[in-house]
Design an enzyme around this catalytic site. Structure first.
Site, PDB file in Angstrom:
ATOM      1  N   ASP A  34      62.301  21.975  -6.891  1.00  0.00           N
ATOM      2  CA  ASP A  34      61.988  20.739  -6.334  1.00  0.00           C
ATOM      3  C   ASP A  34      62.370  19.598  -6.915  1.00  0.00           C
ATOM      4  O   ASP A  34      62.655  18.472  -6.151  1.00  0.00           O
ATOM      5  CB  ASP A  34      60.454  20.956  -6.255  1.00  0.00           C
ATOM      6  CG  ASP A  34      59.763  21.864  -5.509  1.00  0.00           C
ATOM      7  OD1 ASP A  34      60.612  22.338  -4.608  1.00  0.00           O
ATOM      8  OD2 ASP A  34      58.469  22.324  -5.472  1.00  0.00           O
ATOM      9  N   LYS A 116      50.686  35.572  18.757  1.00  0.00           N
ATOM     10  CA  LYS A 116      50.164  34.401  19.582  1.00  0.00           C
ATOM     11  C   LYS A 116      49.493  33.431  18.351  1.00  0.00           C
ATOM     12  O   LYS A 116      48.200  33.763  17.963  1.00  0.00           O
ATOM     13  CB  LYS A 116      48.996  34.955  20.520  1.00  0.00           C
ATOM     14  CG  LYS A 116      48.397  33.848  21.468  1.00  0.00           C
ATOM     15  CD  LYS A 116      47.559  34.460  22.430  1.00  0.00           C
ATOM     16  CE  LYS A 116      47.200  33.372  23.412  1.00  0.00           C
ATOM     17  NZ  LYS A 116      46.309  32.392  22.782  1.00  0.00           N
ATOM     18  N   LYS A 291      56.695  39.236  26.612  1.00  0.00           N
ATOM     19  CA  LYS A 291      57.588  38.874  27.638  1.00  0.00           C
ATOM     20  C   LYS A 291      58.542  39.680  27.913  1.00  0.00           C
ATOM     21  O   LYS A 291      59.180  40.161  26.984  1.00  0.00           O
ATOM     22  CB  LYS A 291      58.131  37.333  26.695  1.00  0.00           C
ATOM     23  CG  LYS A 291      57.106  36.352  26.527  1.00  0.00           C
ATOM     24  CD  LYS A 291      57.709  35.185  25.944  1.00  0.00           C
ATOM     25  CE  LYS A 291      56.739  34.177  25.394  1.00  0.00           C
ATOM     26  NZ  LYS A 291      57.483  32.913  24.868  1.00  0.00           N
ATOM     27  N   LYS A 315      44.875  39.834  23.731  1.00  0.00           N
ATOM     28  CA  LYS A 315      44.126  39.466  22.557  1.00  0.00           C
ATOM     29  C   LYS A 315      43.488  40.480  21.685  1.00  0.00           C
ATOM     30  O   LYS A 315      43.123  41.404  22.434  1.00  0.00           O
ATOM     31  CB  LYS A 315      42.901  38.637  23.414  1.00  0.00           C
ATOM     32  CG  LYS A 315      43.312  37.548  24.494  1.00  0.00           C
ATOM     33  CD  LYS A 315      44.134  36.211  23.776  1.00  0.00           C
ATOM     34  CE  LYS A 315      43.089  35.521  22.952  1.00  0.00           C
ATOM     35  NZ  LYS A 315      42.482  34.510  24.018  1.00  0.00           N
ATOM     36  N   CYS A 427      19.564  18.502  35.012  1.00  0.00           N
ATOM     37  CA  CYS A 427      19.199  17.063  35.176  1.00  0.00           C
ATOM     38  C   CYS A 427      19.531  16.627  36.347  1.00  0.00           C
ATOM     39  O   CYS A 427      20.594  16.455  37.026  1.00  0.00           O
ATOM     40  CB  CYS A 427      19.723  16.287  34.012  1.00  0.00           C
ATOM     41  SG  CYS A 427      19.126  14.544  33.976  1.00  0.00           S
ATOM     42  N   CYS A 433      21.488   9.310  33.790  1.00  0.00           N
ATOM     43  CA  CYS A 433      21.441  10.023  32.651  1.00  0.00           C
ATOM     44  C   CYS A 433      22.481   9.371  31.628  1.00  0.00           C
ATOM     45  O   CYS A 433      23.728   9.730  32.130  1.00  0.00           O
ATOM     46  CB  CYS A 433      21.510  11.437  32.805  1.00  0.00           C
ATOM     47  SG  CYS A 433      21.157  12.354  31.310  1.00  0.00           S
TER      48      CYS A 433
END
Length: 671
Positions: A34, A116, A291, A315, A427, A433
């Site tokens: 670094d 994902k 895919k 999922k 409502c 509102c």
């Protein structure tokens, strides 16, 4: 005058810093310490400061430094950024594979499998190898211009590496935050007494949408690329996996978890492998994506309305934990729906601290038998929305108490109603509102309603916060001087808005009714109501039985209309709107069965030359015709313009008569 030696040194340093950025942020294989990297960067910064004429937009020193933005401008995606269909179990994955094989007529398919990511979808546009634009996905068609912020992400190259890339290359991917980066950010937020982020996705999305790029630059954002959009002046490989390999060669970061497999069983094996290691990854994922790998097969399979047929997201199942219900109260949404919310004893689920969970509606509370004081199982459905799965009744204390929905809105005290057949309580103070104020104003001003140009989300938010606008009627009392004092407005913008408000006063009954935002009353229904009653007064005076005589108005919609006009708050706002000068010519009344095309259903497809499809639709409706969005055996005619879509094929399949444009004009003329 800059010497050639200095120019060469700057070019060398720039090349070195870019190379080490690539090795560190993309390959994760640094080759220098670094301290050495810092020395190179400092030398480059010093030379560019001494010789500013050598600074270029793609220099690694230029990732930070842009001025704060007033707002994000809109970007229109030339190729829509579509979402993905979902699969939740093995059977759905096998069904997905079978459907594609049947459609293509092949025995086996090759799939590219990827993780994902739980982040924010972004599009990068490179022209001649230089990053010129970055945009969020938005609604898939229009996103936000986040170019300056994306330029601060170290893993996004400002210039592509190597050769062979197209002249125009749009790359799609996901901006996200690593788990370590998220923890470090929250530690910093806590140290400075600032609000903590709930999860890495929210942190990434909030960081990318900062108006000051310097703030974004301080956030530990990363990006994986997973596909392409617009490609001009060059060709990409014929396999998705090879395209991603090419993107990596050009300096873009792609997931190291990409695997190519055969068939559904190969996909499922990948899913199980990633499910086992998901918590060991340095970033959050909520599933995997399959895919079709061959681009030619992708093109043959095509797209549905909002998703490609050739891809699916598998999922992961939601994660669950135990906690206690401390209280239940209601939130009033922008549509007026009262949603009961359980306030929970804080618990970590799926890496996020959960303190609230939606109970959806009164029926859901009864079905799950949730009481204040209960111990419950809570999960993040789809790893996003916290919900109570069930009550652990053996742990129910004697002090547990039942919850009852309020009869009056906790925000505006209007009547709360629950229409028969609906689960939600609502409502009825739609125009009054405070909880519904923002939505009511934006809907009222929208293009298909009152069409008030210049009245967008940010401005409406300011008007509401300042107390300048409490109902839509207050819009017509705004003054130039008052508006010019708002941030980022100015005298010219203020004058333009006042002019747009004045212009909007001349409208139609259909637009005005639609602008009121009555529950379940869309454009088609407002047109029917306007033609049936002919005036606002007649509509206001109609009872539920009279309203149900209107075609396509059933008991639920009739009840919504009746309740809306019955509320004193809403009637007061209507009077103020009319007193402000809103006007229209009442349309000719067309009672049921009176129009010459009454009882006939039309579907429009393709582009018409002599009029827009909206104009054709309105002229047909004036003659009593019904306009449908899809073709069925009950369709009377399909009107066919240029470049028709799939509706033409459907009409031919069902034998529905077709009308070319000239035949339509003749029909309208006779009518």
């Amino acid at each position: 005058m800059v010497s050639k030696d200095v120019a060469r040194r700057v070019a060398f340093l720039r090349e070195q810093v870019n190379e080490h950025n690539f090795r560190y942020y993309v390959l994760d294989e640094p080759t220098i310490p670094d301290a050495e990297y810092d020395r190179l960067l400092r030398e480059l910064e010093g030379l560019e400061a001494q010789y500013p004429e050598l600074v270029t937009p793609d220099s690694p020193t230029q990732r930070v430094g842009a001025e704060p933005l007033d707002a994000f401008s809109e970007i229109h995606h030339e190729v829509p950024m579509l979402s993905l269909g979902n699969a939740f179990d093995d059977g759905e994955v096998r069904d997905f594979d079978r459907r594609l094989r049947d459609r293509l007529g092949v025995d086996e398919l090759e799939y590219a499998c990827e993780t994902k990511l739980d982040g924010l979808a972004v599009s990068l546009r490179y022209e001649r190898g230089k990053l010129v634009r970055a945009a969020t996905r938005g609604d898939g068609t229009i996103g936000e211009d986040v170019t300056q912020n994306v330029r601060t992400i170290k893993s996004v190259p400002l210039s592509l590496r190597g050769r062979g890339f197209p002249q125009v290359l749009e790359v799609r991917g996901e901006v996200f935050m690593t788990r370590d980066g998220f923890r470090a950010l929250n530690e910093m937020q806590s140290k400075h007494g600032q609000k903590l982020f709930a999860n890495p996705r929210n942190a990434a999305a909030g960081s990318l949408r900062q108006l000051h790029p310097r703030i974004t630059a301080e956030r530990p954002l990363d990006m994986f690329c997973y596909g392409t959009g617009v490609v001009e002046g060059g060709e990409l490989p014929g396999r998705h996996s090879d395209i991603l390999a090419g993107l990596k060669d050009w300096g873009l970061k792609v997931s190291s978890e990409l695997v190519v497999v055969k068939g559904a069983e190969g996909c499922l094996a990948y899913y199980r492998r990633m499910a086992a290691v998901r918590h060991d990854l340095g970033y959050a994922i909520d599933g995997v994506v399959y895919k079709v790998n061959l681009i030619q097969q992708q093109q043959a399979l095509g797209y549905r309305t909002r998703a490609p047929r050739w891809a699916v997201a598998h999922k992961f199942p939601p994660e669950e934990e135990l906690t206690k219900v401390l209280a239940i109260d209601v939130q009033v949404g922008r549509t007026g729906a009262l949603t009961p919310v359980a306030r929970l004893e804080p618990v970590i689920v799926g890496g996020a601290t959960i303190t609230n969970a939606t109970l959806h509606n009164e029926d859901e509370i009864k079905r799950k038998d949730v009481m204040v004081g209960d111990t419950v199982i809570v999960r993040r459905a789809g790893d996003v929305i916290p919900e109570i799965v069930q009550v652990v009744k053996e742990r129910r204390p004697k002090s547990a108490r039942r919850y009852r929905m309020p009869k009056r809105c906790p925000i505006c005290n209007s009547e709360v109603v629950r229409v028969a057949g609906e689960a939600a309580s609502r409502c009825t103070g739609g125009l009054y509102c405070a909880a519904q104020r923002m939505r009511a104003i934006l809907h009222f001003a929208s293009r298909r309603a009152m069409d008030i140009e210049g009245l967008g989300d940010k401005l409406v938010e300011q008007l509401v916060e300042k107390g300048y606008v409490q109902t839509v009627a207050d819009l017509y009392g705004l003054q130039v001087e008052q508006l010019a004092g708002l941030p980022r407005m100015g005298a010219k913008s203020a004058a333009n808005l006042v002019h747009a408000l004045e212009k909007s006063k001349s409208t139609t009954l259909v637009r005005f009714l639609y602008a009121l935002g009555i529950r379940d009353v869309g454009e088609a229904t407002t047109e029917t109501l306007a033609k049936h009653f002919g005036s606002l007064k007649a509509l206001q005076e109609a009872d539920v039985e009279t309203l149900q005589q209107v075609p396509d108005v059933g008991p639920v919609v009739a009840g919504n209309i009746s309740v809306f006009f019955r509320q004193a708050h809403n009637r007061a706002v209507l009077k103020r709107l009319l007193d402000a000068g809103i006007r229209w010519e009442d349309p000719p009344r067309v009672a049921p069965g009176q129009g010459k095309l009454s009882g006939q259903t039309f579907v429009l497809t393709g582009t018409l030359k002599s009029m827009t499809r909206d104009e054709a639709k309105k002229r047909l409706q004036t003659l009593g015709a019904k306009i449908a969005s899809s073709v069925s055996k009950n369709t009377t005619y399909v009107v066919v313009g240029g470049d028709p879509g799939s509706k033409l094929a459907r009409a031919e399949q069902l034998g529905v008569p077709l009308l070319k444009e000239q035949a339509l004009l003749n029909l309208l003329k006779r009518g």
